[in-house]
Design a protein around this motif. Sequence first.
Motif, PDB file in Angstrom:
ATOM      1  N   UNK A 254      35.022  33.038  53.160  1.00  0.00           N
ATOM      2  CA  UNK A 254      35.367  34.461  53.125  1.00  0.00           C
ATOM      3  C   UNK A 254      36.010  34.888  54.445  1.00  0.00           C
ATOM      4  N   UNK A 255      35.526  34.337  55.550  1.00  0.00           N
ATOM      5  CA  UNK A 255      36.142  34.645  56.845  1.00  0.00           C
ATOM      6  C   UNK A 255      37.603  34.192  56.861  1.00  0.00           C
ATOM      7  N   UNK A 256      37.893  33.056  56.251  1.00  0.00           N
ATOM      8  CA  UNK A 256      39.281  32.586  56.161  1.00  0.00           C
ATOM      9  C   UNK A 256      40.131  33.565  55.358  1.00  0.00           C
ATOM     10  N   UNK A 295      32.176  39.768  58.693  1.00  0.00           N
ATOM     11  CA  UNK A 295      33.201  38.723  58.782  1.00  0.00           C
ATOM     12  C   UNK A 295      34.096  38.930  60.001  1.00  0.00           C
ATOM     13  N   UNK A 296      34.412  40.188  60.300  1.00  0.00           N
ATOM     14  CA  UNK A 296      35.236  40.483  61.471  1.00  0.00           C
ATOM     15  C   UNK A 296      34.485  40.132  62.758  1.00  0.00           C
ATOM     16  N   UNK A 300      35.870  37.425  65.369  1.00  0.00           N
ATOM     17  CA  UNK A 300      36.073  37.877  66.745  1.00  0.00           C
ATOM     18  C   UNK A 300      35.275  37.007  67.718  1.00  0.00           C
ATOM     19  N   UNK A 301      34.055  36.658  67.353  1.00  0.00           N
ATOM     20  CA  UNK A 301      33.233  35.809  68.206  1.00  0.00           C
ATOM     21  C   UNK A 301      33.878  34.433  68.407  1.00  0.00           C
ATOM     22  N   UNK A 302      34.551  33.954  67.374  1.00  0.00           N
ATOM     23  CA  UNK A 302      35.204  32.647  67.461  1.00  0.00           C
ATOM     24  C   UNK A 302      36.571  32.712  68.132  1.00  0.00           C
ATOM     25  N   UNK A 317      43.774  42.277  64.940  1.00  0.00           N
ATOM     26  CA  UNK A 317      45.006  41.492  65.063  1.00  0.00           C
ATOM     27  C   UNK A 317      44.631  40.012  65.240  1.00  0.00           C
ATOM     28  N   UNK A 318      45.565  39.150  64.867  1.00  0.00           N
ATOM     29  CA  UNK A 318      45.381  37.717  65.058  1.00  0.00           C
ATOM     30  C   UNK A 318      45.554  37.387  66.555  1.00  0.00           C
ATOM     31  N   UNK A 319      44.637  36.593  67.091  1.00  0.00           N
ATOM     32  CA  UNK A 319      44.753  36.172  68.483  1.00  0.00           C
ATOM     33  C   UNK A 319      45.842  35.126  68.633  1.00  0.00           C
TER      34      UNK A 319
END
Length: 322
Positions: A254-256, A295-296, A300-302, A317-319
Amino acid sequence: MKTIKDSLYTITVPTPYAVGDVHLYVLKGERITLIDAGVRSDEAWEAFRSQLAGYDLRPEDISQVVLTHHHPDHVGLVEYLPNVKQCLAHRAASPWIDRDDRFSSRYVSFFEEFYRKNGVPEALIDKLGEAPEKLKEFPVFTLTGTLKEGETIPGHSDWEVIETPGHAQSHISLFSKEDGVMIGGDHLLYHISPNPIIEPPFHGNERTRPLIQYRDSLKKLFRYNVKEVMPGHGPRFNNAEEIIRKRLSQQEERADKVYSIIEDQPSHSFDISRKLFPRQYKKQYPLTMSETVGQLDFLEERGKIYRERSKGVDFYFISEES
């Protein structure tokens, strides 16, 4: 079912919630202890009394209650029991049970700010005014004490407390080391993944990150030789490690999906929840927002995403590093 020192009985009562029936457990040993207490309703009470009589027990025989967490489908019948001398839960359950004069205002003000920051429309936020009315689903009782990691249930020395926050900040599971049985509340269910629910930070000021907590609590169980899970809902099961790995994998999938949504277009949480839960996002927005924000938090943690605030709303936003 009989554990090393105690007899363990299952009682199942109906609830009005989508999750369906809830399981309660009676430990019969040095004292008779009820683990969780169902929902507060006459229908649940009649089902409870009837099944308890099948074990040659009466409500008057129960002298102690232990709560796996504070949700209303797990605490409801406490006030029906006439001879309870001790009622125990994790300290994080106390604000929900005591509900002092500031509880409602703190609850509403936290979620007003939280939802606005995450893009929830004002029309939905306005419904927060109904929250104090929903507190009537909770029974009126008082905790006589608290339980924490590594302690045992009074009168049942073979049952150890494992702190398992995530689904609720107050969540604990109970483990019998000698025979590998875990009374798991809503922490680990066979048929569904519990929703890690956002709660106001009654202890401290910083919002907790329940999905990250929940994943840590799931992984913690790998340290225990859990042979059988007695859950709060659904069937009991003996493949705990397999279910844990499945839940962790589902969350990552789901995170993906959330990452793909942001990759397509930077968004705030509510817009992401609409895409994840197109049928439920309006009627069940407290739950869908908890899941989405979880999920956010995980992404964000990763270091996969970052957020920036614009006009009081957080956009993700995508890092570049990801």
